[in-house]
Design an enzyme around this catalytic site. Structure first.
Site, PDB file in Angstrom:
ATOM      1  N   ARG A 225     -13.162 -21.222 -12.630  1.00  0.00           N
ATOM      2  CA  ARG A 225     -11.749 -21.221 -12.224  1.00  0.00           C
ATOM      3  C   ARG A 225     -11.580 -21.013 -10.721  1.00  0.00           C
ATOM      4  O   ARG A 225     -12.233 -20.200 -10.103  1.00  0.00           O
ATOM      5  CB  ARG A 225     -11.002 -20.115 -12.955  1.00  0.00           C
ATOM      6  CG  ARG A 225      -9.592 -19.929 -12.425  1.00  0.00           C
ATOM      7  CD  ARG A 225      -8.761 -19.052 -13.294  1.00  0.00           C
ATOM      8  NE  ARG A 225      -9.362 -17.762 -13.537  1.00  0.00           N
ATOM      9  CZ  ARG A 225      -8.839 -16.869 -14.368  1.00  0.00           C
ATOM     10  NH1 ARG A 225      -7.744 -17.164 -15.023  1.00  0.00           N
ATOM     11  NH2 ARG A 225      -9.420 -15.718 -14.546  1.00  0.00           N
TER      12      ARG A 225
ATOM     13  N   LYS B  45      -3.573 -18.699 -21.019  1.00  0.00           N
ATOM     14  CA  LYS B  45      -2.201 -18.174 -21.046  1.00  0.00           C
ATOM     15  C   LYS B  45      -1.423 -18.626 -19.804  1.00  0.00           C
ATOM     16  O   LYS B  45      -0.301 -19.111 -19.910  1.00  0.00           O
ATOM     17  CB  LYS B  45      -2.213 -16.623 -21.086  1.00  0.00           C
ATOM     18  CG  LYS B  45      -3.001 -16.037 -22.239  1.00  0.00           C
ATOM     19  CD  LYS B  45      -2.978 -14.524 -22.236  1.00  0.00           C
ATOM     20  CE  LYS B  45      -3.678 -13.871 -21.064  1.00  0.00           C
ATOM     21  NZ  LYS B  45      -5.151 -14.023 -21.054  1.00  0.00           N
TER      22      LYS B  45
ATOM     23  N   ARG C 260     -13.597  -7.123 -19.161  1.00  0.00           N
ATOM     24  CA  ARG C 260     -12.273  -7.641 -19.541  1.00  0.00           C
ATOM     25  C   ARG C 260     -12.255  -8.061 -21.014  1.00  0.00           C
ATOM     26  O   ARG C 260     -11.288  -7.828 -21.733  1.00  0.00           O
ATOM     27  CB  ARG C 260     -11.892  -8.819 -18.642  1.00  0.00           C
ATOM     28  CG  ARG C 260     -11.497  -8.370 -17.230  1.00  0.00           C
ATOM     29  CD  ARG C 260     -11.612  -9.477 -16.210  1.00  0.00           C
ATOM     30  NE  ARG C 260     -10.707 -10.580 -16.434  1.00  0.00           N
ATOM     31  CZ  ARG C 260     -10.835 -11.778 -15.839  1.00  0.00           C
ATOM     32  NH1 ARG C 260     -11.819 -12.003 -14.985  1.00  0.00           N
ATOM     33  NH2 ARG C 260      -9.966 -12.729 -16.087  1.00  0.00           N
TER      34      ARG C 260
ATOM     35  N   ARG D 263      -0.396  -5.478 -23.473  1.00  0.00           N
ATOM     36  CA  ARG D 263      -1.851  -5.486 -23.662  1.00  0.00           C
ATOM     37  C   ARG D 263      -2.339  -4.262 -24.402  1.00  0.00           C
ATOM     38  O   ARG D 263      -3.547  -4.112 -24.597  1.00  0.00           O
ATOM     39  CB  ARG D 263      -2.505  -5.495 -22.291  1.00  0.00           C
ATOM     40  CG  ARG D 263      -3.084  -6.828 -21.868  1.00  0.00           C
ATOM     41  CD  ARG D 263      -3.562  -6.632 -20.447  1.00  0.00           C
ATOM     42  NE  ARG D 263      -4.611  -7.511 -20.065  1.00  0.00           N
ATOM     43  CZ  ARG D 263      -4.416  -8.597 -19.329  1.00  0.00           C
ATOM     44  NH1 ARG D 263      -3.220  -8.966 -18.974  1.00  0.00           N
ATOM     45  NH2 ARG D 263      -5.447  -9.311 -18.964  1.00  0.00           N
TER      46      ARG D 263
ATOM     47  N   ARG E 285     -10.916 -15.520  -7.930  1.00  0.00           N
ATOM     48  CA  ARG E 285     -10.537 -14.122  -8.149  1.00  0.00           C
ATOM     49  C   ARG E 285     -11.748 -13.194  -8.107  1.00  0.00           C
ATOM     50  O   ARG E 285     -12.825 -13.537  -8.601  1.00  0.00           O
ATOM     51  CB  ARG E 285      -9.854 -13.988  -9.519  1.00  0.00           C
ATOM     52  CG  ARG E 285      -8.386 -14.302  -9.444  1.00  0.00           C
ATOM     53  CD  ARG E 285      -7.707 -14.414 -10.768  1.00  0.00           C
ATOM     54  NE  ARG E 285      -8.039 -13.401 -11.761  1.00  0.00           N
ATOM     55  CZ  ARG E 285      -7.454 -13.327 -12.949  1.00  0.00           C
ATOM     56  NH1 ARG E 285      -6.516 -14.203 -13.276  1.00  0.00           N
ATOM     57  NH2 ARG E 285      -7.803 -12.403 -13.810  1.00  0.00           N
TER      58      ARG E 285
HETATM   59  P1  AP5 Z   1      -6.020 -19.574 -17.403  1.00  0.00           P
HETATM   60  O1  AP5 Z   1      -4.807 -20.314 -17.828  1.00  0.00           O
HETATM   61  O2  AP5 Z   1      -6.078 -19.053 -16.003  1.00  0.00           O
HETATM   62  O3  AP5 Z   1      -6.350 -18.402 -18.448  1.00  0.00           O
HETATM   63  P2  AP5 Z   1      -5.644 -17.003 -18.688  1.00  0.00           P
HETATM   64  O4  AP5 Z   1      -5.602 -16.772 -20.166  1.00  0.00           O
HETATM   65  O5  AP5 Z   1      -4.355 -16.917 -17.933  1.00  0.00           O
HETATM   66  O6  AP5 Z   1      -6.775 -16.073 -18.076  1.00  0.00           O
HETATM   67  P3  AP5 Z   1      -6.732 -14.844 -17.079  1.00  0.00           P
HETATM   68  O7  AP5 Z   1      -8.158 -14.631 -16.652  1.00  0.00           O
HETATM   69  O8  AP5 Z   1      -5.715 -15.033 -15.996  1.00  0.00           O
HETATM   70  O9  AP5 Z   1      -6.286 -13.719 -18.030  1.00  0.00           O
HETATM   71  P4  AP5 Z   1      -6.495 -12.250 -17.866  1.00  0.00           P
HETATM   72  O10 AP5 Z   1      -5.708 -11.793 -19.017  1.00  0.00           O
HETATM   73  O11 AP5 Z   1      -7.889 -11.758 -17.802  1.00  0.00           O
HETATM   74  O12 AP5 Z   1      -5.938 -11.953 -16.375  1.00  0.00           O
HETATM   75  P5  AP5 Z   1      -4.594 -11.326 -15.838  1.00  0.00           P
HETATM   76  O13 AP5 Z   1      -4.302 -11.995 -14.571  1.00  0.00           O
HETATM   77  O14 AP5 Z   1      -3.553 -11.275 -16.884  1.00  0.00           O
HETATM   78  O15 AP5 Z   1      -7.286 -20.510 -17.671  1.00  0.00           O
HETATM   79  C1  AP5 Z   1      -8.605 -20.115 -17.310  1.00  0.00           C
HETATM   80  C2  AP5 Z   1      -9.401 -21.353 -16.832  1.00  0.00           C
HETATM   81  O16 AP5 Z   1      -9.600 -22.226 -17.926  1.00  0.00           O
HETATM   82  C3  AP5 Z   1      -8.682 -22.175 -15.741  1.00  0.00           C
HETATM   83  O17 AP5 Z   1      -9.644 -22.672 -14.845  1.00  0.00           O
HETATM   84  C4  AP5 Z   1      -8.023 -23.320 -16.523  1.00  0.00           C
HETATM   85  O18 AP5 Z   1      -7.878 -24.479 -15.726  1.00  0.00           O
HETATM   86  C5  AP5 Z   1      -8.998 -23.510 -17.674  1.00  0.00           C
HETATM   87  N1  AP5 Z   1      -8.340 -23.894 -18.937  1.00  0.00           N
HETATM   88  C6  AP5 Z   1      -7.142 -23.435 -19.415  1.00  0.00           C
HETATM   89  N2  AP5 Z   1      -6.851 -23.998 -20.598  1.00  0.00           N
HETATM   90  C7  AP5 Z   1      -7.897 -24.827 -20.907  1.00  0.00           C
HETATM   91  C8  AP5 Z   1      -8.195 -25.698 -22.019  1.00  0.00           C
HETATM   92  N3  AP5 Z   1      -7.371 -25.806 -23.071  1.00  0.00           N
HETATM   93  N4  AP5 Z   1      -9.365 -26.384 -21.977  1.00  0.00           N
HETATM   94  C9  AP5 Z   1     -10.218 -26.268 -20.913  1.00  0.00           C
HETATM   95  N5  AP5 Z   1     -10.002 -25.481 -19.825  1.00  0.00           N
HETATM   96  C10 AP5 Z   1      -8.847 -24.757 -19.832  1.00  0.00           C
HETATM   97  O19 AP5 Z   1      -5.037  -9.814 -15.580  1.00  0.00           O
HETATM   98  C11 AP5 Z   1      -5.944  -9.473 -14.540  1.00  0.00           C
HETATM   99  C12 AP5 Z   1      -6.116  -7.956 -14.495  1.00  0.00           C
HETATM  100  O20 AP5 Z   1      -4.844  -7.332 -14.172  1.00  0.00           O
HETATM  101  C13 AP5 Z   1      -6.543  -7.283 -15.804  1.00  0.00           C
HETATM  102  O21 AP5 Z   1      -7.947  -7.317 -15.989  1.00  0.00           O
HETATM  103  C14 AP5 Z   1      -6.016  -5.855 -15.576  1.00  0.00           C
HETATM  104  O22 AP5 Z   1      -6.828  -5.128 -14.693  1.00  0.00           O
HETATM  105  C15 AP5 Z   1      -4.671  -6.099 -14.893  1.00  0.00           C
HETATM  106  N6  AP5 Z   1      -3.552  -6.268 -15.837  1.00  0.00           N
HETATM  107  C16 AP5 Z   1      -2.754  -7.384 -15.970  1.00  0.00           C
HETATM  108  N7  AP5 Z   1      -1.832  -7.184 -16.936  1.00  0.00           N
HETATM  109  C17 AP5 Z   1      -2.038  -5.932 -17.416  1.00  0.00           C
HETATM  110  C18 AP5 Z   1      -1.425  -5.172 -18.449  1.00  0.00           C
HETATM  111  N8  AP5 Z   1      -0.389  -5.666 -19.173  1.00  0.00           N
HETATM  112  N9  AP5 Z   1      -1.911  -3.922 -18.697  1.00  0.00           N
HETATM  113  C19 AP5 Z   1      -2.936  -3.405 -17.979  1.00  0.00           C
HETATM  114  N10 AP5 Z   1      -3.571  -4.088 -16.990  1.00  0.00           N
HETATM  115  C20 AP5 Z   1      -3.128  -5.346 -16.711  1.00  0.00           C
END
Ligand code: AP5
Length: 215
Positions: free
Chosen positions: A126, A13, A171, A87, A160
């Site tokens: 990552r 994402k 997660r 979410r 992270r």
């Molecule tokens: P990346 O693009 O970083 O993936 P992502 O989907 O953004 O993954 P996240 O881990 O950031 O998502 P998340 O939802 O767990 O975390 P968030 O920060 O939102 O890609 C991942 C890796 O794969 C990278 O190394 C990239 O280079 C590689 N990659 C990407 N595309 C690829 C492809 N096509 N092929 C190969 N490799 C690829 O949330 C973190 C925490 O915050 C949550 O756990 C929660 O505690 C809190 N939080 C955030 N938002 C909320 C909410 N709305 N409600 C409640 N809690 C929340």
């Protein structure tokens, strides 16, 4: 343009939101990035959410809704990509109310589908630039010059705290139990589309662009 990128942790994402931001001149709104910025600033909110995030659990709806409402106000005129929000069903409903009150409309919800084994590998590999946040992967996406960020030229990289096997399991479970139930909500509105998040990054970008260009 107002778009939600939806998918489990590691689906890509953040990677795709940054590309769309560049291409369409819209703003990426990542609730994960906002929460990490609060933590880095040492704010009361940052201290409050730290343990929850590190454990891989979701932060409460009221905190998240207040956080995002303020940002949406600031960027509404430019258009935005929501990455990591909503979410839960209450978050999706709150978003609808916010958009309605501002006379805005959600254009598309794009679900990025991926298999779990790939997610664990992506998350484990990552790392990101400590200065600008650009995201990399040990195998799939290394900086062009070793140890130098492609985007800003900085030399420091970070991993992270929630990218460890125990938190990743929590997660993924949170995604299955609390986030996946919002898919039917958007399917019923007729705005949900899917892309194959297992494809390479450029192919995923092309799939998303085709949807946004109405093809
Ligand atoms: P990346 O693009 O970083 O993936 P992502 O989907 O953004 O993954 P996240 O881990 O950031 O998502 P998340 O939802 O767990 O975390 P968030 O920060 O939102 O890609 C991942 C890796 O794969 C990278 O190394 C990239 O280079 C590689 N990659 C990407 N595309 C690829 C492809 N096509 N092929 C190969 N490799 C690829 O949330 C973190 C925490 O915050 C949550 O756990 C929660 O505690 C809190 N939080 C955030 N938002 C909320 C909410 N709305 N409600 C409640 N809690 C929340």
């Amino acid at each position: 343009m107002i778009v939600i990128l939806l998918g489990p942790p590691g689906a890509g994402k953040g990677t795709q939101a940054k590309r769309l931001e560049e291409k369409y001149g819209v703003v990426q709104l990542s609730t994960g990035d906002m929460l990490r910025a609060e933590r880095n600033s040492g704010s009361a909110l940052g201290r409050k959410v730290q343990a929850i995030m590190d454990a891989g659990q979701l932060v409460s709806d009221d905190v998240i809704i207040a956080l995002i409402a303020d940002r949406i106000d600031r960027v509404a005129a430019k258009g935005f990509i929501l990455d990591g929000f909503p979410r839960t069903v209450p978050q999706a409903e709150a978003l609808d109310r916010m958009l309605h009150d501002k006379g805005l409309m959600l254009d598309r919800v794009i679900e990025m589908t991926v298999d779990e084994a790939a997610l664990i590998d992506r998350i484990a590999g990552r790392f990101s630039c400590a200065n600008c946040g650009a995201s990399y992967h040990d195998r799939n996406h290394r900086p062009k010059a070793e140890g130098v960020c492609d985007v800003c030229g900085a030399h420091d990289f970070v991993r992270r705290a929630d990218d460890n096997p125990t938190a990743v399991k929590t997660r993924l479970e949170a995604y299955r139990r609390q986030t996946a139930p919002i898919l039917p909500y958007y399917r019923n509105k007729g705005i949900l589309r899917q892309v194959d998040g297992m494809a390479d990054m450029d192919t995923v970008t092309r799939q998303i662009e085709a949807i946004l260009n109405g093809q």
